[in-house]
Design an enzyme around this catalytic site. Structure first.
Site, short mmCIF file in Angstrom:
data_model
loop_
_atom_site.label_atom_id
_atom_site.label_comp_id
_atom_site.label_asym_id
_atom_site.label_seq_id
_atom_site.Cartn_x
_atom_site.Cartn_y
_atom_site.Cartn_z
N LYS A 1 0.81 -1.22 0.00
CA LYS A 1 0.00 0.00 0.00
C LYS A 1 0.85 1.27 0.00
CE LYS A 1 -3.87 -2.20 2.41
NZ LYS A 1 -4.67 -2.13 3.65
N ARG B 1 2.91 -6.46 9.36
CA ARG B 1 2.19 -5.30 9.89
C ARG B 1 2.75 -4.85 11.24
NH1 ARG B 1 -3.33 -7.69 7.68
NH2 ARG B 1 -3.45 -6.55 5.71
N THR C 1 -4.84 -7.00 11.00
CA THR C 1 -5.07 -5.77 10.23
C THR C 1 -4.62 -4.54 10.99
OG1 THR C 1 -6.96 -6.83 9.17
CG2 THR C 1 -6.82 -4.46 8.98
N ASN D 1 -1.69 0.18 7.10
CA ASN D 1 -1.17 -1.09 7.60
C ASN D 1 -0.29 -1.82 6.58
OD1 ASN D 1 -3.08 -2.12 5.84
ND2 ASN D 1 -4.42 -2.89 7.44
N GLU E 1 -9.48 -10.97 -7.54
CA GLU E 1 -8.57 -9.84 -7.42
C GLU E 1 -7.45 -9.89 -8.47
OE1 GLU E 1 -9.13 -8.75 -2.69
OE2 GLU E 1 -7.33 -9.85 -3.29
N TYR F 1 -12.51 -2.49 -3.20
CA TYR F 1 -13.04 -2.47 -1.82
C TYR F 1 -14.56 -2.41 -1.78
CZ TYR F 1 -8.29 -1.86 -0.03
OH TYR F 1 -6.97 -2.04 0.29
N PHE G 1 -15.43 3.64 7.62
CA PHE G 1 -14.05 3.90 7.20
C PHE G 1 -13.85 3.92 5.69
CE2 PHE G 1 -14.55 -0.67 7.82
CZ PHE G 1 -14.03 -1.19 6.63
N HIS H 1 -2.10 -5.49 1.69
CA HIS H 1 -3.39 -6.16 1.51
C HIS H 1 -3.07 -7.53 0.94
CE1 HIS H 1 -7.33 -7.26 -0.09
NE2 HIS H 1 -6.66 -7.64 -1.18
N ARG I 1 -1.41 -14.64 4.89
CA ARG I 1 -2.24 -14.01 5.92
C ARG I 1 -1.58 -14.10 7.30
NH1 ARG I 1 -6.60 -11.82 4.50
NH2 ARG I 1 -7.76 -12.12 6.42
#
Length: 134
Positions: free
Chosen positions: A10, A103, A92, A113, A127, A50, A58, A116, A86
């Site tokens: 990100k 993270r 998160t 964070n 995706e 998203y 948010f 993704h 993950r």
């Protein structure tokens, strides 16, 4: 089982020059980079990615954040890639992330964070098709 997953490094992590360090974390656990590209995404792409969060408190902040500067989209592949990624990414919220996770090391807050990842094989397929149509 060999799986593929989409990873987004990100904007906050790209801005802090963490791309190489984050990719290294994935490669150290045996995952292989299959494709990678950098881009500034539009609000249209962000809202599609998203879509499940639309209407949540948010959502607007998330769209503003993810479109503020370039991100790095990656396809990773490996044995049990989804669960491996993950676990490696961690919670998160970086404040709640486990020691040794991406993270925990690099995340700033719940929004910033740094990464993704697809949460299932089905999500990964959707995706990956969206981010890497060819």
């Amino acid at each position: 089982m060999r799986e593929r997953s989409l990873i987004l490094i990100k904007p906050d992590a790209v801005e802090r020059n963490l791309i190489g360090q984050i990719i290294n974390c994935y490669e150290e656990v045996g995952l292989k980079v299959m494709a990678m590209r950098m881009e500034n995404i539009t609000e249209e792409v962000a809202s599609k990615h998203y879509a499940e969060h639309k209407g949540k408190a948010f959502y607007d902040e998330l769209i503003k954040y993810i479109t503020r500067s370039p991100l790095c989209a990656i396809i990773l592949e490996g044995k049990d890639a989804i669960s491996k990624i993950r676990q490696l990414n961690g919670h998160t919220n970086p404040a709640k992330a486990e020691d040794g996770t991406i993270r925990k090391y690099f995340g700033v807050n719940l929004t910033e964070n740094c990464v993704h990842a697809s949460d299932s094989v089905e999500t990964a397929k959707r995706e990956i098709a969206m981010w890497f149509p060819n």
